[in-house]
Write an enzyme that holds these catalytic residues in place. Sequence first.
Site, PDB file in Angstrom:
ATOM      1  N   GLY A  12      -6.954   4.724   0.105  1.00  0.00           N
ATOM      2  CA  GLY A  12      -6.691   4.068   1.383  1.00  0.00           C
ATOM      3  C   GLY A  12      -5.317   4.391   1.927  1.00  0.00           C
ATOM      4  N   TYR A  13      -4.324   4.413   1.049  1.00  0.00           N
ATOM      5  CA  TYR A  13      -2.942   4.697   1.456  1.00  0.00           C
ATOM      6  C   TYR A  13      -2.808   6.137   1.934  1.00  0.00           C
ATOM      7  CZ  TYR A  13       2.160   5.127   1.050  1.00  0.00           C
ATOM      8  OH  TYR A  13       3.498   5.360   1.287  1.00  0.00           O
ATOM      9  N   ALA A  14      -3.337   7.084   1.146  1.00  0.00           N
ATOM     10  CA  ALA A  14      -3.231   8.492   1.529  1.00  0.00           C
ATOM     11  C   ALA A  14      -3.979   8.764   2.833  1.00  0.00           C
ATOM     12  CB  ALA A  14      -3.756   9.385   0.415  1.00  0.00           C
TER      13      ALA A  14
END
Length: 244
Positions: free
Chosen positions: A151-153
């Site tokens: 999700g962050y990437a």
Amino acid sequence: MSQQRVAVVTGASRGIGRQIAVTLAAQGQAVVVGYAGRADAAAEVVQEITAAGGRAVAVQADVADEHAVAAMFDTAESEFGGVDVVVNSAGRMVLTTIAELNLDDLDAMHRTNIRGTFVVLREAARRVRAGGAVVTLSTSVVGLQFPTYGGYAASKGAVESTTLILARELRGRDITVNTVAPGPTATELFLEGKDQPTIDHLAKQPPLERLGTPEDIANVVVFLAGPGGRWVNGQVLRANGGII
């Protein structure tokens, strides 16, 4: 006497953002210290800058709130006369596998990291003076694909695309636009919740065999924001010690 350059730095109350604000101030720029919630920490940054003879003011702003961000830029213009450098360091990170990712966490991350970047870049595109620089913060995980960073990437991949497109949209304005993608960096946020073996393992990943420091990342940002970086534009600079 040449006009003092003015920088707006979001996420500047702690970690990499704080170091960027302090380093820009040490290079002679007036700094708007943007922060989300930690007024006490932001005040400490302002105090550190002013104690060293610099100029700074703290402004609270949720980067995803276009009205708050506009007010932050208004403060830069009213206090210091304009905006020359914008560094969007504000970010949110939740680590979990894609199978277990809570969609509310995904939405919160994307609100700060994607919408927040759009809002700050939009304001920068409207206000930064000729000769200025815009820098966003991504992550080397966009290229490294570590598990639990899905999700962050994904949100930071959007940051990179948006940043590079803005560089092309500002043709003729004499404004550089780049993103810096740190690798593992020894900040309070990064170290939180990690045991020593995990930290040691991550430190061994780069050929330089250490974690990055906030100073390492700040020095790259300051280079891009200064006279030495004027021919670097529309680039993703992976500041990670050589992790492949």
